[in-house]
Motif scaffolding. Structure first.
Motif, PDB file in Angstrom:
ATOM      1  N   SER A  81       0.804  -1.230   0.000  1.00 34.72           N
ATOM      2  CA  SER A  81       0.000   0.000   0.000  1.00 34.72           C
ATOM      3  C   SER A  81       0.832   1.274   0.000  1.00 34.72           C
ATOM      4  CB  SER A  81      -0.968  -0.013   1.182  1.00 34.72           C
ATOM      5  OG  SER A  81      -0.269  -0.156   2.398  1.00 34.72           O
ATOM      6  N   ALA A  87      -0.984   1.498  -6.057  1.00 35.44           N
ATOM      7  CA  ALA A  87      -2.110   1.071  -5.213  1.00 35.44           C
ATOM      8  C   ALA A  87      -3.433   1.624  -5.742  1.00 35.44           C
ATOM      9  CB  ALA A  87      -1.887   1.506  -3.768  1.00 35.44           C
ATOM     10  N   ILE A 118      -2.282  -3.973   0.200  1.00 38.43           N
ATOM     11  CA  ILE A 118      -3.521  -3.284  -0.148  1.00 38.43           C
ATOM     12  C   ILE A 118      -4.687  -4.136   0.347  1.00 38.43           C
ATOM     13  CG2 ILE A 118      -4.962  -2.515  -2.078  1.00 38.43           C
ATOM     14  CD1 ILE A 118      -2.262  -2.135  -3.632  1.00 38.43           C
TER      15      ILE A 118
END
Length: 144
Positions: A81, A87, A118
Motif C-alpha cells: 500500500s 495502489a 492493499i
C-alpha cells in the motif's frame, strides 16, 4: 496513384478487422479466465501488466472475465500500500472484480506483513504454484 489507393484499402481493411471470439463466446456464465503475473519491482513493468489487464477488461467487459493477478518475487511491490500510484490502479481494478494475490513465500522472505498489503489482497502459500493450478484448471496465463 494506384499504389496509394491499394495502400489505403489495405489500411482500411486492417483498421476494421475485428477479433473473432472462440466458442463458447465469453459471457457471465462462461467468462474468460485469465491469470497475469507481476514479478518485477520496476514501475513501468508493473504499470504495463495493470494496463494489459485493463485492456482485457475493456474488450470483454468485466462481467465476462474472471481475472487473477499474482504478485511474487520483487513484484510483491505492486500489492504494498505504500506505493500510492500503483495502489490506486490496483484498487480500481479490484472494483471491477479483479482478484490480486500475494505470494506468501515472498512475503516471508522479504518480511512483509499482511497489514502492509492493499486491503482486499489475497495471500497464497506460493505464487508460482497458484499460477500452475489456475493454468491446470484451464485459465489462460498472459505474460505481457
Amino acid at each position: 496513384m494506384r499504389r496509394y489507393f491499394t495502400l489505403i484499402l489495405l489500411l482500411c481493411a486492417i483498421l476494421t478487422a475485428e477479433t473473432k471470439f472462440a466458442e463458447p463466446e465469453p459471457s457471465f456464465a462462461d467468462p474468460r479466465q485469465i491469470v497475469f503475473s507481476i514479478k518485477s519491482a520496476d514501475d513501468a513493468e508493473i504499470h504495463h501488466v495493470l494496463s494489459s489487464a485493463n485492456n482485457v477488461l475493456k474488450f470483454y467487459g468485466p462481467d465476462n472475465v474472471q481475472m487473477r493477478i499474482i504478485a511474487y518475487y520483487h513484484g510483491i511491490k505492486a500489492l504494498q500500500s505504500v506505493h500510492k500510484d500503483i495502489a490506486l490502479r490496483v484498487r480500481a481494478l479490484m472494483l471491477l472484480g479483479v482478484e490480486f494475490v500475494a505470494c506468501g513465500n515472498t512475503m516471508t522472505t522479504k518480511n512483509i506483513n499482511k497489514s502492509e498489503l492493499i486491503d482486499g489482497s489475497e495471500i497464497v502459500t506460493a505464487g508460482i504454484v497458484e499460477i500452475v493450478e489456475r493454468v491446470k484448471e484451464g485459465w489462460v496465463n498472459i505474460v505481457p
